[in-house]
Design an enzyme around this catalytic site. Sequence first.
Site, PDB file in Angstrom:
ATOM      1  N   ARG A 189       9.058   6.969  -6.047  1.00 42.15           N
ATOM      2  CA  ARG A 189       9.307   5.863  -5.119  1.00 42.15           C
ATOM      3  C   ARG A 189       9.122   4.538  -5.849  1.00 42.15           C
ATOM      4  O   ARG A 189       9.863   3.570  -5.608  1.00 42.15           O
ATOM      5  CB  ARG A 189       8.372   5.950  -3.914  1.00 42.15           C
ATOM      6  CG  ARG A 189       8.670   7.107  -2.980  1.00 42.15           C
ATOM      7  CD  ARG A 189       7.525   7.377  -2.013  1.00 42.15           C
ATOM      8  NE  ARG A 189       7.233   6.248  -1.144  1.00 42.15           N
ATOM      9  CZ  ARG A 189       6.171   6.200  -0.348  1.00 42.15           C
ATOM     10  NH1 ARG A 189       5.302   7.204  -0.304  1.00 42.15           N
ATOM     11  NH2 ARG A 189       5.973   5.141   0.423  1.00 42.15           N
ATOM     12  N   CYS A 255       0.464   0.041  -1.666  1.00 44.58           N
ATOM     13  CA  CYS A 255       1.001   1.395  -1.452  1.00 44.58           C
ATOM     14  C   CYS A 255       2.199   1.264  -0.524  1.00 44.58           C
ATOM     15  O   CYS A 255       2.935   0.284  -0.609  1.00 44.58           O
ATOM     16  CB  CYS A 255      -0.071   2.328  -0.890  1.00 44.58           C
ATOM     17  SG  CYS A 255      -0.754   1.810   0.700  1.00 44.58           S
TER      18      CYS A 255
END
Length: 298
Positions: A189, A255
């Site tokens: 990601r 995050c």
Amino acid sequence: MAPRISLISPTQLAALPKTVSIIDASWHMPGSPVSGLENYIKERIPRARFFDLDEVASSHPLGLKHMLPSSELFARAVSRLGISSENPLVLYDTAGMFSAPRAAFTFSTFGHPNVSVLQGGLPRWKAEGFELEHGQPSPFKPENYPTPESVTPNATLPYEFIVSNSLRATSSSDSSSSSLVLDARAHPRFTGEAPEPRPGLPSGHIPGSKSLPFSELVKEGRLLEDEELKHKLNEVFGKDADAVFAGKKPVIASCGSGMTAATIWLALNRLGVESSIYDESWTGYAQRTESKIATGED
């Protein structure tokens, strides 16, 4: 420096007096069929309260969840759970080590003096044969938890700071003055090779940030031992390691939405390193069309 968060085993928890408040801080990704509250009602560690990280949170103009609450909201929520400011806390989750660090970050930020996290969480508690409670718990007697008078400075940082820091981090003449941003998402990601779990959100990363998947700090639902953490973080920090551990290079954890960034925060806390969390994290950053997005390893 925030007080060092303790890590304890199920055996140690079982031996603690009943004056210790136990908190289930389980949280699950958006779209998950699993509910933290429903699982808590189904089974929990005896005397545990449920701390809803999405409910005890400030509202955000972008609709982001579990943002750090105000001092007033935090105090009201903890009072309803029957927790005193004098009670030692033990936090756990149903994954082992996933959302409990976020609750530890929250309580620590508001100055609660004695906070521990259960290594291995509920799965380890069950595996080691300790008792469980089931069903709707009896109401807890409310406490008068005082509104915190002070909050850890720069515990969370806003978008504008992150953009300014990114510009410094990617400038050949000003990079030394920037904070180090560590991204706890899965590495694909971060590089942009894998999609985000939130529909319509591009993957990639904040320019100048580094990848440190939170899963690399956890093994079998337990945070790594301190020496293992230091070895792993030294690898990630590279040439900045000495400056970070000397407190001369600030660290910011990010995050997907501010949840697993707290695992990085907890790891650094264990090693005596102060850090901040970019609370909006990637969801807030990438939603903004003006945000610069990097892909690949750089």
